[in-house]
Structures are given as C-alpha cells and as structure tokens.
Design a protein around this motif. Structure first.
Motif, PDB file in Angstrom:
ATOM      1  N   LEU A   1       0.816  -1.214   0.000  1.00 16.79           N
ATOM      2  CA  LEU A   1       0.000   0.000   0.000  1.00 16.79           C
ATOM      3  C   LEU A   1       0.848   1.261   0.000  1.00 16.79           C
ATOM      4  N   TYR A   2       2.060   1.163   0.525  1.00 14.34           N
ATOM      5  CA  TYR A   2       2.896   2.346   0.644  1.00 14.34           C
ATOM      6  C   TYR A   2       3.373   2.775  -0.732  1.00 14.34           C
ATOM      7  N   ARG A   3       3.394   4.072  -0.985  1.00 17.40           N
ATOM      8  CA  ARG A   3       3.625   4.589  -2.326  1.00 17.40           C
ATOM      9  C   ARG A   3       5.090   4.860  -2.659  1.00 17.40           C
ATOM     10  N   ARG A   4       5.990   4.670  -1.746  1.00 17.67           N
ATOM     11  CA  ARG A   4       7.412   4.791  -2.068  1.00 17.67           C
ATOM     12  C   ARG A   4       8.149   3.666  -1.356  1.00 17.67           C
ATOM     13  N   TYR A   5       9.047   3.061  -2.078  1.00 14.04           N
ATOM     14  CA  TYR A   5       9.784   1.929  -1.534  1.00 14.04           C
ATOM     15  C   TYR A   5      11.236   2.320  -1.328  1.00 14.04           C
ATOM     16  N   GLN A   6      11.585   2.684  -0.091  1.00 11.65           N
ATOM     17  CA  GLN A   6      12.974   3.004   0.200  1.00 11.65           C
ATOM     18  C   GLN A   6      13.788   1.723   0.333  1.00 11.65           C
ATOM     19  N   GLU A   7      13.153   0.701   0.878  1.00 10.61           N
ATOM     20  CA  GLU A   7      13.831  -0.573   1.024  1.00 10.61           C
ATOM     21  C   GLU A   7      13.531  -1.424  -0.197  1.00 10.61           C
ATOM     22  N   LYS A   8      14.574  -1.952  -0.805  1.00 11.06           N
ATOM     23  CA  LYS A   8      14.382  -2.835  -1.951  1.00 11.06           C
ATOM     24  C   LYS A   8      14.000  -4.203  -1.405  1.00 11.06           C
ATOM     25  N   SER A   9      12.813  -4.654  -1.726  1.00 16.27           N
ATOM     26  CA  SER A   9      12.310  -5.910  -1.189  1.00 16.27           C
ATOM     27  C   SER A   9      11.719  -6.753  -2.297  1.00 16.27           C
ATOM     28  N   ALA A  10      11.673  -8.037  -2.042  1.00 11.83           N
ATOM     29  CA  ALA A  10      11.051  -8.969  -2.976  1.00 11.83           C
ATOM     30  C   ALA A  10      10.299 -10.009  -2.173  1.00 11.83           C
ATOM     31  N   LEU A  11       9.259 -10.510  -2.767  1.00  8.82           N
ATOM     32  CA  LEU A  11       8.478 -11.566  -2.139  1.00  8.82           C
ATOM     33  C   LEU A  11       8.710 -12.838  -2.940  1.00  8.82           C
ATOM     34  N   VAL A  12       9.192 -13.862  -2.276  1.00 16.30           N
ATOM     35  CA  VAL A  12       9.395 -15.160  -2.912  1.00 16.30           C
ATOM     36  C   VAL A  12       8.564 -16.167  -2.125  1.00 16.30           C
ATOM     37  N   LEU A  13       7.676 -16.848  -2.819  1.00 15.81           N
ATOM     38  CA  LEU A  13       6.833 -17.858  -2.191  1.00 15.81           C
ATOM     39  C   LEU A  13       7.364 -19.236  -2.550  1.00 15.81           C
ATOM     40  N   ILE A  14       7.614 -20.029  -1.539  1.00 11.48           N
ATOM     41  CA  ILE A  14       8.164 -21.370  -1.740  1.00 11.48           C
ATOM     42  C   ILE A  14       7.191 -22.372  -1.138  1.00 11.48           C
ATOM     43  N   GLY A  15       6.926 -23.414  -1.871  1.00 10.88           N
ATOM     44  CA  GLY A  15       6.045 -24.461  -1.359  1.00 10.88           C
ATOM     45  C   GLY A  15       5.730 -25.452  -2.454  1.00 10.88           C
ATOM     46  N   PRO A  16       5.109 -26.542  -2.078  1.00  8.29           N
ATOM     47  CA  PRO A  16       4.765 -27.556  -3.075  1.00  8.29           C
ATOM     48  C   PRO A  16       3.690 -27.061  -4.040  1.00  8.29           C
ATOM     49  N   LYS A  17       3.538 -27.787  -5.114  1.00 11.69           N
ATOM     50  CA  LYS A  17       2.525 -27.476  -6.117  1.00 11.69           C
ATOM     51  C   LYS A  17       1.141 -27.475  -5.468  1.00 11.69           C
ATOM     52  N   ASN A  18       0.278 -26.541  -5.916  1.00 16.17           N
ATOM     53  CA  ASN A  18      -1.105 -26.428  -5.416  1.00 16.17           C
ATOM     54  C   ASN A  18      -1.181 -26.154  -3.914  1.00 16.17           C
ATOM     55  N   SER A  19      -0.266 -25.312  -3.416  1.00 19.76           N
ATOM     56  CA  SER A  19      -0.281 -25.001  -1.983  1.00 19.76           C
ATOM     57  C   SER A  19      -0.766 -23.585  -1.688  1.00 19.76           C
ATOM     58  N   GLY A  20      -1.233 -22.852  -2.728  1.00 21.37           N
ATOM     59  CA  GLY A  20      -1.807 -21.529  -2.498  1.00 21.37           C
ATOM     60  C   GLY A  20      -0.926 -20.364  -2.894  1.00 21.37           C
ATOM     61  N   LYS A  21       0.254 -20.632  -3.456  1.00 22.62           N
ATOM     62  CA  LYS A  21       1.179 -19.545  -3.819  1.00 22.62           C
ATOM     63  C   LYS A  21       0.563 -18.626  -4.875  1.00 22.62           C
ATOM     64  N   THR A  22       0.074 -19.196  -5.947  1.00 22.47           N
ATOM     65  CA  THR A  22      -0.517 -18.391  -7.018  1.00 22.47           C
ATOM     66  C   THR A  22      -1.789 -17.708  -6.552  1.00 22.47           C
ATOM     67  N   VAL A  23      -2.567 -18.380  -5.729  1.00 27.45           N
ATOM     68  CA  VAL A  23      -3.799 -17.773  -5.204  1.00 27.45           C
ATOM     69  C   VAL A  23      -3.454 -16.543  -4.374  1.00 27.45           C
ATOM     70  N   LEU A  24      -2.434 -16.638  -3.524  1.00 26.81           N
ATOM     71  CA  LEU A  24      -2.032 -15.492  -2.699  1.00 26.81           C
ATOM     72  C   LEU A  24      -1.561 -14.332  -3.576  1.00 26.81           C
ATOM     73  N   LEU A  25      -0.770 -14.617  -4.595  1.00 28.92           N
ATOM     74  CA  LEU A  25      -0.307 -13.557  -5.496  1.00 28.92           C
ATOM     75  C   LEU A  25      -1.474 -12.925  -6.257  1.00 28.92           C
ATOM     76  N   THR A  26      -2.442 -13.741  -6.649  1.00 33.28           N
ATOM     77  CA  THR A  26      -3.626 -13.220  -7.339  1.00 33.28           C
ATOM     78  C   THR A  26      -4.442 -12.332  -6.413  1.00 33.28           C
ATOM     79  N   ILE A  27      -4.582 -12.722  -5.161  1.00 35.62           N
ATOM     80  CA  ILE A  27      -5.306 -11.908  -4.180  1.00 35.62           C
ATOM     81  C   ILE A  27      -4.596 -10.571  -3.990  1.00 35.62           C
ATOM     82  N   MET A  28      -3.274 -10.603  -3.882  1.00 34.51           N
ATOM     83  CA  MET A  28      -2.509  -9.357  -3.740  1.00 34.51           C
ATOM     84  C   MET A  28      -2.711  -8.460  -4.958  1.00 34.51           C
ATOM     85  N   GLU A  29      -2.694  -9.056  -6.144  1.00 31.07           N
ATOM     86  CA  GLU A  29      -2.877  -8.280  -7.364  1.00 31.07           C
ATOM     87  C   GLU A  29      -4.267  -7.658  -7.415  1.00 31.07           C
ATOM     88  N   LYS A  30      -5.290  -8.413  -7.039  1.00 34.55           N
ATOM     89  CA  LYS A  30      -6.657  -7.877  -7.029  1.00 34.55           C
ATOM     90  C   LYS A  30      -6.801  -6.810  -5.947  1.00 34.55           C
TER      91      LYS A  30
END
Length: 193
Positions: free
Chosen positions: A144-173
């Motif tokens: 939500l914050y409009r300026r990123y002073q800290e360079k960050s990345a989100l990496v989701l690790i887990g088995p197939k069909n564990s909700g990684k893509t769903v979480l990213l889709t929710i964040m995008e929406k």
C-alpha cells in the motif's frame, strides 16, 4: 488548472505539447482528456461537430490549461486513493476525493475499517505456517505504501497447489491489476538485462 465542464466534478488539464490531456474522474486524473473533449463537443455541436473543430478545441485547451506533468501525483506519501475515500495510512484519517490531491491511480477497494474477513484469515491459516502470517499481513501493508525506500522482494516457496498463485492473485486484485507489474522468475534468470 481547472476547466469548467458540464459537471463540476470534472477537471481537465493538459500540456502544450502532444502529451496526454488528463480528466479528473472519481478521485483520479485519467489519460482520457481527448476522448472526453470529443464527446463533449459532440454533445454541444451535434451535427455541426467535425474532426477539425474537435482538434482545434483540443489544441486550444492544451494552450489555455497548460501544466507540467510533474504537477500531477499526490506528494503526500501517507495518502492513498481508494474507491470510497482518500486514506492517510499513518493517521487513519479519511478524506473525500478531491482533485487537489492529484492522484493518477487508485486502489480498487473500499475502506471499511470495522469489517473483518474471517474467510481470508482462515484461508491464510490453512496455507501458511502460523509464524508466517504476520509477515504476509505486513506485505499487504507494504504494497500500500507509495514509495519503496527498502528494496524488497516476495518469494513464495512451497509444493505445487499449496496456495502460492492464489495469494499472489489476491494481492494483485487487492492493489489493482493496473497498479502492478511482475516478472516471471524464469525470465529474470534467462535475461541478462
């Protein structure tokens, strides 16, 4: 920098060059000024409206309502534009939409501070370890914050069909598809730039 139109909520600003003309609509300035002007000309001129007349009016507005592109954009980084208000994320104070903020994008959600999402919270507890839930919540706040002073990345690790893509889709929406960009990890690895 305002241009009176058929509705007092409309505001048009443009540049003297061929850069976009912006129209203020529902809390944000949109790059749809030329379309708006053309429709407005059609309403007024009716069958006397032609391309030459519309183009002359557009150019006149560019000359009369000149502004610098950098004048747009909300300068207060604590403010975010939402569907139903402008929210100060630091103080939680809300404001009505107003062109003075200069927003060019908004997050397509309503601010409803008293509502909780038990379904989402339950789903998070099913797909994340309990100790990872606060990090996930912080990430939603971070995007939500409009300026990123800290360079960050989100990496989701887990088995197939564990909700990684769903979480990213929710964040995008949540933040709005038009407010996001992403690069596939494989593309980063295979592209030397």
């Amino acid at each position: 920098h305002s241009f009176p139109t058929r509705r007092s909520s409309d505001l048009i600003v443009g540049t003297a060059s061929k850069d976009p003309i912006y129209v203020y609509d529902s809390g944000v300035f949109k790059n749809k000024g030329e379309i708006f002007i053309a429709k407005y000309c059609e309403d007024i001129l009716e069958d006397r409206c032609d391309n030459n007349s519309v183009n002359q009016i557009i150019q006149k507005i560019r000359r009369l309502r000149e502004f610098k592109r950098e004048d747009l954009g909300c300068k207060n980084l604590n403010l975010i534009c939402l569907n139903n208000c402008v929210l100060n994320v630091k103080t939680k104070k809300i404001y009505e939409h107003n062109s003075k903020f200069g927003f060019m994008s908004k997050i397509p959600i309503d601010y409803l501070p008293t509502q909780k999402s038990k379904i989402f919270e339950n789903w998070l507890s099913e797909v994340l370890w309990e100790e990872d839930i606060p990090t996930c919540q912080e990430w939603f706040g971070f995007i939500l914050y409009r300026r990123y002073q800290e360079k960050s990345a989100l990496v989701l690790i887990g088995p197939k069909n564990s909700g990684k893509t769903v979480l990213l889709t929710i964040m995008e929406k949540f933040i709005g598809e038009e407010n996001t960009s992403s690069v596939d990890f494989h593309d980063i690895i295979n592209n030397r730039f």
